[in-house]
Write a protein that holds these residues in place. Structure first.
Motif, PDB file in Angstrom:
ATOM      1  N   VAL A  76      40.752  21.495  15.594  1.00 18.64           N
ATOM      2  CA  VAL A  76      41.521  22.506  14.869  1.00 18.64           C
ATOM      3  C   VAL A  76      40.911  23.897  15.082  1.00 18.64           C
ATOM      4  CG1 VAL A  76      42.176  20.825  13.114  1.00 18.64           C
ATOM      5  CG2 VAL A  76      40.225  22.317  12.700  1.00 18.64           C
ATOM      6  N   PRO A  77      41.745  24.937  15.100  1.00 19.55           N
ATOM      7  CA  PRO A  77      41.236  26.311  15.247  1.00 19.55           C
ATOM      8  C   PRO A  77      40.634  26.823  13.941  1.00 19.55           C
ATOM      9  CG  PRO A  77      43.611  26.327  14.997  1.00 19.55           C
ATOM     10  CD  PRO A  77      43.209  24.882  15.073  1.00 19.55           C
ATOM     11  N   ILE A  78      39.786  27.844  14.052  1.00 17.40           N
ATOM     12  CA  ILE A  78      39.148  28.469  12.896  1.00 17.40           C
ATOM     13  C   ILE A  78      39.542  29.940  12.879  1.00 17.40           C
ATOM     14  CG2 ILE A  78      36.956  28.951  11.741  1.00 17.40           C
ATOM     15  CD1 ILE A  78      36.688  26.594  14.565  1.00 17.40           C
ATOM     16  N   ILE A  79      39.961  30.433  11.705  1.00 19.82           N
ATOM     17  CA  ILE A  79      40.301  31.839  11.546  1.00 19.82           C
ATOM     18  C   ILE A  79      39.406  32.416  10.460  1.00 19.82           C
ATOM     19  CG2 ILE A  79      42.107  33.527  11.089  1.00 19.82           C
ATOM     20  CD1 ILE A  79      44.163  31.433  11.829  1.00 19.82           C
ATOM     21  N   VAL A  80      38.631  33.441  10.806  1.00 26.40           N
ATOM     22  CA  VAL A  80      37.731  34.089   9.852  1.00 26.40           C
ATOM     23  C   VAL A  80      38.323  35.434   9.466  1.00 26.40           C
ATOM     24  CG1 VAL A  80      35.384  34.893   9.392  1.00 26.40           C
ATOM     25  CG2 VAL A  80      35.764  32.966  10.960  1.00 26.40           C
ATOM     26  N   SER A  81      38.552  35.619   8.167  1.00 29.11           N
ATOM     27  CA  SER A  81      39.135  36.865   7.686  1.00 29.11           C
ATOM     28  C   SER A  81      38.060  37.753   7.083  1.00 29.11           C
ATOM     29  CB  SER A  81      40.221  36.578   6.641  1.00 29.11           C
ATOM     30  OG  SER A  81      40.709  37.772   6.085  1.00 29.11           O
ATOM     31  N   SER A  82      37.773  38.877   7.761  1.00 23.73           N
ATOM     32  CA  SER A  82      36.812  39.872   7.274  1.00 23.73           C
ATOM     33  C   SER A  82      35.474  39.246   6.880  1.00 23.73           C
ATOM     34  CB  SER A  82      37.409  40.646   6.090  1.00 23.73           C
ATOM     35  OG  SER A  82      38.491  41.434   6.525  1.00 23.73           O
ATOM     36  N   GLY A  83      34.921  38.495   7.809  1.00 21.78           N
ATOM     37  CA  GLY A  83      33.620  37.891   7.599  1.00 21.78           C
ATOM     38  C   GLY A  83      32.509  38.728   8.209  1.00 21.78           C
ATOM     39  N   SER A  84      31.467  38.054   8.686  1.00 21.59           N
ATOM     40  CA  SER A  84      30.329  38.740   9.304  1.00 21.59           C
ATOM     41  C   SER A  84      30.748  39.364  10.631  1.00 21.59           C
ATOM     42  CB  SER A  84      29.204  37.733   9.550  1.00 21.59           C
ATOM     43  OG  SER A  84      28.742  37.180   8.322  1.00 21.59           O
ATOM     44  N   PRO A  85      29.957  40.322  11.135  1.00 18.40           N
ATOM     45  CA  PRO A  85      30.250  40.899  12.461  1.00 18.40           C
ATOM     46  C   PRO A  85      30.349  39.814  13.534  1.00 18.40           C
ATOM     47  CG  PRO A  85      28.583  42.192  11.339  1.00 18.40           C
ATOM     48  CD  PRO A  85      28.804  40.968  10.490  1.00 18.40           C
ATOM     49  N   LEU A  86      31.048  40.146  14.592  1.00 17.29           N
ATOM     50  CA  LEU A  86      31.377  39.166  15.615  1.00 17.29           C
ATOM     51  C   LEU A  86      30.133  38.496  16.205  1.00 17.29           C
ATOM     52  CD1 LEU A  86      34.040  38.168  16.863  1.00 17.29           C
ATOM     53  CD2 LEU A  86      33.652  39.747  18.742  1.00 17.29           C
ATOM     54  N   GLY A  87      29.084  39.279  16.439  1.00 17.52           N
ATOM     55  CA  GLY A  87      27.872  38.698  17.006  1.00 17.52           C
ATOM     56  C   GLY A  87      27.255  37.652  16.101  1.00 17.52           C
ATOM     57  N   CYS A  88      27.269  37.895  14.794  1.00 18.63           N
ATOM     58  CA  CYS A  88      26.719  36.935  13.842  1.00 18.63           C
ATOM     59  C   CYS A  88      27.571  35.665  13.804  1.00 18.63           C
ATOM     60  CB  CYS A  88      26.641  37.567  12.458  1.00 18.63           C
ATOM     61  SG  CYS A  88      25.850  36.516  11.212  1.00 18.63           S
ATOM     62  N   LEU A  89      28.888  35.832  13.862  1.00 15.98           N
ATOM     63  CA  LEU A  89      29.765  34.656  13.860  1.00 15.98           C
ATOM     64  C   LEU A  89      29.529  33.795  15.097  1.00 15.98           C
ATOM     65  CD1 LEU A  89      33.106  36.264  12.598  1.00 15.98           C
ATOM     66  CD2 LEU A  89      31.572  34.753  11.323  1.00 15.98           C
TER      67      LEU A  89
END
Length: 235
Positions: A76-89
């Motif tokens: 399944v895909p994962i969608i992160v809404s306004s989480g940590s900066p991209l590098g941290c994710l």
């Protein structure tokens, strides 16, 4: 002559009121039919298996929990809404837990729980096909997230299933007044779309680009546990 004009005026007034009444009834019937159709799609979605993971931004613990869940349900895909900066994710999902980062979609526009949901509708809505998603958050945020998710996602035939994390701060609770205001705005959004959202409820494009382009942060998970206890249901 005056009598004739008076009757004609009364007739026009009656016809105008009648026309307004018929128009109001027609609008009411259309809204009722639309609402019934949305309700039926939402009821269908409740019986489905979740097919996406939605992470409401609110800290690294939620993202660690989402990465753990992503390993349990690898398709399944994962969608992160306004989480940590991209590098941290990328560090949390791919490098530390082996989740292919191609599965992760990131959106940085939301600033409140309401817009966590409204900004993701275009990514999740699949025509008239109902669907169900996991929503990763903590116990303190869930009462608000549940109400807003059921209104915003539910109006588009998308049901939600909670993934709740444990740990410090998970039972902090949130302002009832703020929740009520966002619930009212969610109802208005269902009818009128983004037009009703207050200015500043979405990040500007410059801020979003800044967050998206942030380089990897090697220390962004320092002080956080490698495993986050969570409650989730596979349905």
């Amino acid at each position: 002559m005056q009598y004739w004009f008076a009757r004609r005026l009364l007739w026009r007034q009656w016809f105008t009121k009648r026309r307004i009444s018929i128009g109001a009834i027609a609008v009411l019937l259309l809204v009722t039919a639309w609402g019934g159709r949305m309700w039926w799609r939402y009821r269908q979605a409740l019986d489905l298996q979740p097919d996406a993971i939605v992470v409401l931004g609110g800290g690294v613990l939620r993202e660690i929990a989402a990465a753990q869940l992503a390993r349990e349900v690898p398709d399944v895909p994962i969608i992160v809404s306004s989480g940590s900066p991209l590098g941290c994710l990328r560090l949390i999902f791919e490098q530390q837990r082996g989740v292919d980062f191609d599965r992760v979609l990131v959106d940085f526009r939301a600033r409140v729980t309401l817009t966590n949901f409204t900004t993701l509708v275009p990514f999740l809505k699949a025509g008239d096909t109902p669907r169900k998603v996991w929503v990763v958050t903590d116990a303190g945020n869930w009462p608000r997230a549940r109400k807003l998710g059921q209104i915003v996602f539910g109006s588009r035939g998308i049901a939600i299933s909670p993934v709740l994390i444990g740990g410090p701060g998970s039972s902090r609770g949130e302002s009832a007044r703020k929740t009520h205001l966002q619930v009212i705005l969610a109802g208005a959004w269902v009818l009128f779309g983004d037009f009703v959202l207050p200015p500043g409820s979405l990040n500007d494009r410059f801020t979003a680009r800044q967050l998206a382009s942030t380089q990897q942060l090697d220390n962004c998970t320092n002080g956080y546990p490698e495993f986050v206890p969570m409650q989730w249901w596979p349905y």
